[in-house]
Write a protein that holds these residues in place. Structure first.
Motif, PDB file in Angstrom:
ATOM      1  N   THR A  29      -7.515   2.778  -4.107  1.00 12.72           N
ATOM      2  CA  THR A  29      -8.857   2.639  -3.561  1.00 12.72           C
ATOM      3  C   THR A  29      -9.035   3.576  -2.370  1.00 12.72           C
ATOM      4  OG1 THR A  29      -8.200   0.848  -2.078  1.00 12.72           O
ATOM      5  CG2 THR A  29      -8.904   0.235  -4.312  1.00 12.72           C
ATOM      6  N   GLU A  31      -9.783   2.651   0.585  1.00  9.78           N
ATOM      7  CA  GLU A  31      -9.087   2.049   1.720  1.00  9.78           C
ATOM      8  C   GLU A  31      -7.593   2.341   1.667  1.00  9.78           C
ATOM      9  OE1 GLU A  31      -8.829  -0.030   5.300  1.00  9.78           O
ATOM     10  OE2 GLU A  31     -10.567   0.745   4.196  1.00  9.78           O
ATOM     11  N   ASP A  32      -7.011   2.320   0.451  1.00 10.02           N
ATOM     12  CA  ASP A  32      -5.587   2.639   0.315  1.00 10.02           C
ATOM     13  C   ASP A  32      -5.284   4.057   0.781  1.00 10.02           C
ATOM     14  OD1 ASP A  32      -5.271   0.131  -0.721  1.00 10.02           O
ATOM     15  OD2 ASP A  32      -5.194   0.774  -2.821  1.00 10.02           O
ATOM     16  N   LYS A  34      -6.999   5.851   2.836  1.00  3.96           N
ATOM     17  CA  LYS A  34      -7.214   5.941   4.282  1.00  3.96           C
ATOM     18  C   LYS A  34      -5.998   5.430   5.036  1.00  3.96           C
ATOM     19  CE  LYS A  34     -10.090   4.089   7.999  1.00  3.96           C
ATOM     20  NZ  LYS A  34     -11.243   3.194   8.344  1.00  3.96           N
ATOM     21  N   VAL A  35      -5.432   4.308   4.595  1.00  4.24           N
ATOM     22  CA  VAL A  35      -4.263   3.750   5.262  1.00  4.24           C
ATOM     23  C   VAL A  35      -3.068   4.682   5.126  1.00  4.24           C
ATOM     24  CG1 VAL A  35      -2.613   1.846   5.231  1.00  4.24           C
ATOM     25  CG2 VAL A  35      -5.067   1.380   5.083  1.00  4.24           C
ATOM     26  N   LEU A 237      -4.443  -3.026  10.358  1.00  8.49           N
ATOM     27  CA  LEU A 237      -4.914  -2.687   9.014  1.00  8.49           C
ATOM     28  C   LEU A 237      -4.206  -3.489   7.928  1.00  8.49           C
ATOM     29  CD1 LEU A 237      -4.978   1.206   9.409  1.00  8.49           C
ATOM     30  CD2 LEU A 237      -6.897  -0.383   9.636  1.00  8.49           C
ATOM     31  N   ASN A 239      -3.114  -6.149   5.192  1.00 11.42           N
ATOM     32  CA  ASN A 239      -3.816  -7.076   4.307  1.00 11.42           C
ATOM     33  C   ASN A 239      -2.868  -8.101   3.692  1.00 11.42           C
ATOM     34  OD1 ASN A 239      -2.383  -5.499   2.562  1.00 11.42           O
ATOM     35  ND2 ASN A 239      -4.165  -4.816   1.336  1.00 11.42           N
ATOM     36  N   TYR A 245       0.967  -3.829   4.240  1.00 12.58           N
ATOM     37  CA  TYR A 245      -0.229  -3.433   3.501  1.00 12.58           C
ATOM     38  C   TYR A 245       0.164  -3.239   2.040  1.00 12.58           C
ATOM     39  CZ  TYR A 245      -4.578  -1.158   2.223  1.00 12.58           C
ATOM     40  OH  TYR A 245      -5.785  -0.848   1.630  1.00 12.58           O
TER      41      TYR A 245
END
Length: 542
Positions: A29, A31-32, A34-35, A237, A239, A245
């Motif tokens: 994703t 978000e993935d 970005k992290v 960050l 999850n 993460y």
């Protein structure tokens, strides 16, 4: 005749001591990604600072300074991330030191060659073992200037080595130099900047045996779930629990997947590295672990059913199968590859050629492949070959060390032994003794094919020179047939072969008499032709 250098004995190459596999991180994703970018950039900056500190220490490095560096990194990441960063720093510094020593050795060789040629009269011809003088006074003068340049470079390299200084660029010196030649590289500044930043990221974690799934920092479960322990500044960050993460991607290793799963389920150490391919826009993860080196089989056992000799060239592998007596059987094979293009393309070409070679070896039933123990590091210098630019490019493009290392690792899975032989005179003697005899009306043997025979015979312990043909009478009925070559350790190998029972004519097999007596002829003969013809007396009548 000039003295020949001694030939080293062949030996069975050691198998691989580690395994590395790669797979793609799919369905990530936004978000993935970005992290991953944030974690890689943060840890990359820490790795750059740690490398700078290690280079400042130089030869004064000690356990105390290493512990101090690790404590500083732990406060900004974690203890395990700090251990991975310091280990990578030490490996990079050691690699730079080895490259520095190799560079100094190359400069010394070039200086020695130039001094020797400058000491000779201009125009003096050289020999096969030593170069001669320079061709003209103009070239002699330019070489005197180059000698001063090389001596100055060697002085600086030696000074750096004595002081413990190394010159290292995180991301690569070549990519750094590309920044000043974007037009030639056909890159925009934004594209170069993306490659530069991705090359300086750090997303690599060493494994730990006894920990869950073999790695606490980058963890991949047997079901394919990937999770990362976030550094302390990026813990917000997370999850998942414990500051982790979890990525949305599910990974699977197609190659050696079962072996990887067995290690993970047994909580054995597995190291992971996540990296980004800017050209393709894809994320990959590499898994690596150590394996005990396989025990090498004895040389005699590996050669029990013959061998395949392989001659390495710039664009192909020339191979020929030899029987246990050193005689070539069948036809020579050629496995082509193209070493143009980028590193990935060249590596794939070499891998495909070796795969075809190993498949053919399994089809033939042999248990050993003989290759030359080549090393062209001392043969690539500009001063050794002078104006032979194309020859220098030729030997520079031959994948010698890389090919042997990959062949050894690939052959380990097929139970085929790799025998390394001394490369001295294989091409010359192979062409001299085997090229013409193996050439026929429908087959033209090349110099490389003949060299593969020489390589295989040297691995078997046979001399490369073919056995001298005996006189005609000694080849047939006088002393028996000599069609099979005996081994070098066979007693009486120079004597006549034992008498074979049966007729002594080559065209008739030994049991021809018994067969002729029991079989029925297919030719119908005239009965009158086998009877004695007698003329009757004339009948006299009145």
């Amino acid at each position: 005749m000039a003295d020949l250098r001694p030939i080293a004995a062949p030996f069975v190459a050691l198998g691989p001591s580690g395994v590395a596999v790669r797979t793609r991180l799919k369905e990530l994703t936004a978000e993935d990604e970005k992290v991953l970018r944030l974690v890689g950039a943060h840890l990359g900056s820490l790795a750059a600072k740690d490398l700078k500190a290690r280079c400042v220490d130089g030869l004064e490095h000690s356990t105390e300074s290493w512990a101090a560096r690790k404590r500083n990194l732990t406060a900004q990441s974690s203890s395990r991330w700090a251990g991975s960063i310091t280990k990578a720093t030490h490996d990079q510094w050691a690699l730079a030191r080895r490259g520095q020593a190799a560079h100094a050795q190359s400069l010394e060789a070039g200086i020695t060659t130039i001094r020797h040629r400058l000491s000779l009269p201009v125009g003096q011809k050289g020999t096969k073992r030593a170069p001669g003088g320079y061709r003209c006074a103009h070239e002699w003068f330019n070489k005197t200037r180059r000698l001063q340049v090389l001596e100055d470079r060697l002085h600086r390299v030696r000074a750096d080595r004595e002081a413990g200084r190394v010159h290292v660029v995180r991301g690569g010196k070549r990519l750094l130099g590309t920044r000043h030649h974007l037009d030639k590289a056909e890159l925009a500044e934004a594209e170069w900047r993306e490659r530069w930043e991705a090359g300086r990221w750090f997303l690599k974690a060493d494994g730990e045996s006894g920990k869950r799934f073999g790695n606490e920092t980058i963890r991949i479960t047997p079901e394919g779930e990937v999770s990362i322990k976030l550094p302390a500044p990026l813990a917000g960050l997370a999850n998942a629990r414990h500051g982790r993460y979890v990525l949305a991607a599910q990974v699977r290793f197609p190659h050696r997947g079962q072996e990887w799963a067995d290690r993970v389920e047994a909580n054995r150490a597995v190291a992971y590295r996540i990296h980004y391919d800017t050209r393709r826009g894809r994320w990959y993860v590499d898994a690596s672990w150590q394996i005990p080196p396989a025990r090498t089989i004895p040389l005699k056992a590996a050669l029990a059913v013959g061998v395949i000799g392989v001659d390495t060239n710039a664009d192909h592998l020339a191979a020929w199968r030899l029987d246990t007596h050193g005689n070539p059987t069948g036809r020579p094979r050629r496995f082509l590859y193209d070493l143009s293009g980028n590193t990935q393309h060249r590596d794939a070409q070499v891998r495909h050629a070796l795969t075809r070679l190993l498949h053919w070896a399994k089809t033939c039933g042999v248990k050993a492949i003989a290759v030359e123990d080549l090393d062209f590091q001392a043969e690539k210098t500009r001063e050794k070959h002078g104006r032979k630019c194309r020859f220098r490019q030729l030997i520079s493009g031959m994948p010698t060390g890389r090919l042997r290392a990959r062949l050894t690792s690939m052959a380990d899975a097929t139970d085929i032994a790799i025998i390394a032989v001394d490369p001295a005179y294989t091409s010359k003697w192979g062409a001299q003794h085997w090229q013409k005899p193996t050439t026929g009306p429908t087959r033209k043997t090349t110099r490389h094919d003949a060299a593969s025979i020489a390589i295989g015979r040297r691995a078997q312990g046979h001399p490369i020179r073919r056995r001298t043909t005996p006189p005609r009478a000694h080849q047939s009925d006088v002393h028996g047939h000599r069609t099979v070559q005996a081994g070098p350790d066979t007693l009486g190998r120079e004597g006549p072969r034992p008498r074979i029972l049966g007729p002594r004519t080559r065209s008739v097999p030994p049991d021809a008499a018994r067969t002729r007596a029991t079989r029925t002829s297919n030719i119908v003969r005239d009965v009158r032709s086998v009877q004695e013809w007698v003329q009757d007396s004339l009948l006299l009548t009145d």
